[in-house]
Design a protein around this motif. Structure first.
Motif, short mmCIF file in Angstrom:
data_model
loop_
_atom_site.label_atom_id
_atom_site.label_comp_id
_atom_site.label_asym_id
_atom_site.label_seq_id
_atom_site.Cartn_x
_atom_site.Cartn_y
_atom_site.Cartn_z
N GLN A 41 0.84 -1.20 0.00
CA GLN A 41 0.00 0.00 0.00
C GLN A 41 0.87 1.25 0.00
O GLN A 41 0.58 2.22 -0.71
CB GLN A 41 -0.93 -0.01 1.23
N LYS A 42 1.96 1.22 0.77
CA LYS A 42 2.86 2.37 0.83
C LYS A 42 3.53 2.60 -0.52
O LYS A 42 3.67 3.75 -0.98
CB LYS A 42 3.91 2.15 1.91
N ASN A 61 1.01 4.17 -2.83
CA ASN A 61 0.82 5.58 -2.51
C ASN A 61 1.98 6.42 -3.02
O ASN A 61 1.78 7.52 -3.54
CB ASN A 61 0.65 5.78 -1.01
#
Length: 77
Positions: free
Chosen positions: A51-52, A55
Motif C-alpha cells: 500500500q505504501k 501511494n
C-alpha cells in the motif's frame, strides 16, 4: 497389590494403518500451516508495504502531472 494375582501389563499391540495420499487433507494441513501464530501480522505488514509503495507511485504521478501542467501553462501564456 495382590499377592496371588500380581498385575502384569499387557504388551503393546501393533497397530499399523497404511498412509494413503489425500490431496484434500494435504491442502488442509498446508492451510493450517499458513495460519501459524503471527501469520496475520506478517500478512498485514506485507499489505502495508505494498500500500505504501502504491501511494508513493501515485504521489510521483500527480507531482509529475502538476509539473507538466505548470510547464504547459507557462509555455502557452
Amino acid at each position: 497389590m495382590s499377592v496371588l494375582f500380581p498385575k502384569v501389563n499387557k504388551p503393546r499391540e501393533w497397530d499399523y494403518r497404511p498412509i494413503y495420499y489425500d490431496p484434500e487433507k494435504e491442502a488442509r494441513k498446508e492451510k493450517l500451516a499458513r495460519l501459524h501464530r503471527g501469520a496475520f501480522r506478517e500478512q498485514h505488514e506485507k499489505n502495508m508495504q505494498t500500500q505504501k509503495s502504491k501511494n508513493n507511485s501515485r504521489l510521483i504521478f500527480w507531482i509529475a502531472l502538476l509539473v507538466l501542467a505548470l510547464a504547459l501553462y507557462l509555455f502557452l501564456r
